[in-house]
Design an enzyme around this catalytic site. Structure first.
Site, PDB file in Angstrom:
ATOM      1  N   ASN A 160      96.264 101.022  61.888  1.00 16.74           N
ATOM      2  CA  ASN A 160      97.483 100.309  62.280  1.00 16.74           C
ATOM      3  C   ASN A 160      98.496 100.514  61.162  1.00 16.74           C
ATOM      4  OD1 ASN A 160      99.488  98.565  63.044  1.00 16.74           O
ATOM      5  ND2 ASN A 160      98.294  96.690  62.730  1.00 16.74           N
TER       6      ASN A 160
ATOM      7  N   GLU B   5      99.791  89.255  62.818  1.00 16.19           N
ATOM      8  CA  GLU B   5     101.192  89.231  62.344  1.00 16.19           C
ATOM      9  C   GLU B   5     102.135  88.915  63.493  1.00 16.19           C
ATOM     10  OE1 GLU B   5     100.925  93.034  60.405  1.00 16.19           O
ATOM     11  OE2 GLU B   5      99.623  92.120  58.897  1.00 16.19           O
TER      12      GLU B   5
ATOM     13  N   GLU C  60      89.952  89.815  63.099  1.00 17.03           N
ATOM     14  CA  GLU C  60      90.724  89.865  61.858  1.00 17.03           C
ATOM     15  C   GLU C  60      90.720  88.491  61.220  1.00 17.03           C
ATOM     16  OE1 GLU C  60      94.674  92.183  62.298  1.00 17.03           O
ATOM     17  OE2 GLU C  60      94.758  90.499  63.638  1.00 17.03           O
TER      18      GLU C  60
ATOM     19  N   HIS D   2      97.980  90.842  67.598  1.00 12.61           N
ATOM     20  CA  HIS D   2      97.742  91.026  66.160  1.00 12.61           C
ATOM     21  C   HIS D   2      98.193  89.764  65.426  1.00 12.61           C
ATOM     22  CE1 HIS D   2      98.091  92.428  62.054  1.00 12.61           C
ATOM     23  NE2 HIS D   2      97.252  93.391  62.388  1.00 12.61           N
TER      24      HIS D   2
ATOM     25  N   SER E  26      91.517  94.242  55.228  1.00 13.66           N
ATOM     26  CA  SER E  26      91.330  94.919  53.938  1.00 13.66           C
ATOM     27  C   SER E  26      90.065  95.784  53.900  1.00 13.66           C
ATOM     28  CB  SER E  26      91.332  93.917  52.788  1.00 13.66           C
ATOM     29  OG  SER E  26      92.602  93.306  52.679  1.00 13.66           O
TER      30      SER E  26
ATOM     31  N   LYS F 169     101.503  99.616  61.023  1.00 19.61           N
ATOM     32  CA  LYS F 169     102.471  98.506  60.880  1.00 19.61           C
ATOM     33  C   LYS F 169     103.883  99.099  60.750  1.00 19.61           C
ATOM     34  CE  LYS F 169      98.710  95.613  59.335  1.00 19.61           C
ATOM     35  NZ  LYS F 169      98.224  94.490  58.544  1.00 19.61           N
TER      36      LYS F 169
ATOM     37  N   GLY G 175      95.710  92.352  54.226  1.00 20.93           N
ATOM     38  CA  GLY G 175      96.707  92.763  53.240  1.00 20.93           C
ATOM     39  C   GLY G 175      96.600  91.984  51.938  1.00 20.93           C
TER      40      GLY G 175
HETATM   41  O1  G3H Z   1      95.737  95.779  61.595  1.00 14.04           O
HETATM   42  C1  G3H Z   1      95.090  95.777  60.574  1.00 14.04           C
HETATM   43  C2  G3H Z   1      94.737  94.543  59.899  1.00 14.04           C
HETATM   44  O2  G3H Z   1      95.841  93.684  59.904  1.00 14.04           O
HETATM   45  C3  G3H Z   1      94.196  94.773  58.509  1.00 14.04           C
HETATM   46  O3  G3H Z   1      95.207  95.168  57.628  1.00 14.04           O
HETATM   47  P1  G3H Z   1      94.781  95.546  56.101  1.00 14.04           P
HETATM   48  O4  G3H Z   1      93.714  96.589  56.240  1.00 14.04           O
HETATM   49  O5  G3H Z   1      96.037  96.064  55.470  1.00 14.04           O
HETATM   50  O6  G3H Z   1      94.272  94.282  55.489  1.00 14.04           O
END
Ligand code: G3H
Length: 248
Positions: free
Chosen positions: A9, A96, A166, A94, A211, A11, A172
């Site tokens: 992802n 976010e 998640e 998601h 993460s 983002k 993050g």
């Molecule tokens: O979409 C992915 C998740 O939000 C994990 O993000 P991350 O690997 O940056 O913690």
């Protein structure tokens, strides 16, 4: 036997040029991965990525999808549009989106149905915040998030879906759920589905997102109910992402 799936992802990162380079870099390294692999790119990069990934094993996904079919919904992107851009997957719910843009359980369920109506596989994202975990509400939150989709779409619809767990507190932040913490919730999700339909539960791909990195992916993916990952930050570098893909 469930096939593993690793989804990047991206983002809101990158430029068209960096997105092309990243996608081609990942696609070039995929022959040595036994997992299915996809990247969820920003909407505006999808047409170009659709073109350049056509003859590769790297699938394309969107990071969100409209909860309506079409009409006066400024700024939204429909399932038809995403299907035309070659999206095999779309993230729905998601954390976010839920946190910053107010996507409710009901709207996530509607997005899930919109995706499936055009043959796009929804990746339903669920998970608890730190506060909810500390108040022992993790399983109650998971129940609500799953049940909202089951109520609208029906349990049978999960045969054409993927779930991503998640833990919001591990996104993050550099903080990862331990293998056992992640497995505990993945097992719970599978049992919840099994209470509705055993075969759907047995076949459901449940991804871990929070993460995940090259150095912890192997341990997470070795857990019996973890079928791959939804990778944020580490998917922005082709080598790191490919290392994760090879960890399944
Ligand atoms: O979409 C992915 C998740 O939000 C994990 O993000 P991350 O690997 O940056 O913690």
């Amino acid at each position: 036997m469930r096939k593993s799936l690793v989804v990047g992802n991206w983002k809101m990162n990158g430029t068209l040029a960096s997105a092309e380079a990243l996608a081609l870099g990942v696609a070039a390294g995929l022959s040595s991965s036994s997992a299915d692999v996809a990247v969820c790119a920003p909407y505006v990069f999808l047409p170009r990525l659709h073109e350049i990934l056509k003859d590769t094993k790297l699938a394309l996904g969107a990071q969100n999808i409209a909860d309506k079919e079409s009409g006066a919904f400024t700024g939204e992107i429909s399932a038809t549009m995403l299907s035309e851009m070659g999206c095999k997957y779309a993230l729905v719910g998601h954390s976010e989106r839920r946190t910053y843009y107010g996507d409710s359980n009901a709207s996530v369920a509607a997005r899930f149905c919109q995706a499936q109506s055009k043959g796009i596989v929804p990746i339903l994202c669920i998970g608890e915040t730190l506060e909810q975990r500390e108040q022992d509400q993790t399983f109650a939150v998971i129940d609500e998030q799953l049940q909202a989709v089951i109520d609208l779409a029906g349990i049978a619809a999960f045969a054409g879906a993927v779930i991503a767990y998640e833990p919001v507190w591990a996104i993050g932040t550099g903080r990862t759920a331990t293998d056992d913490q992640a497995q505990e919730v993945h097992y719970y999700i599978r049992q919840y589905l099994a209470s509705k339909d055993q075969s759907i539960a047995d076949n459901m791909q449940i991804l871990y997102g929070g993460s995940a990195k090259p150095d912890n992916a192997k341990g997470l993916f070795a857990m019996p109910d973890i079928d791959g990952g939804l990778i944020g930050g580490a998917s922005l570098d082709a080598d790191s992402f490919l290392q994760i893909c090879r960890s399944v």
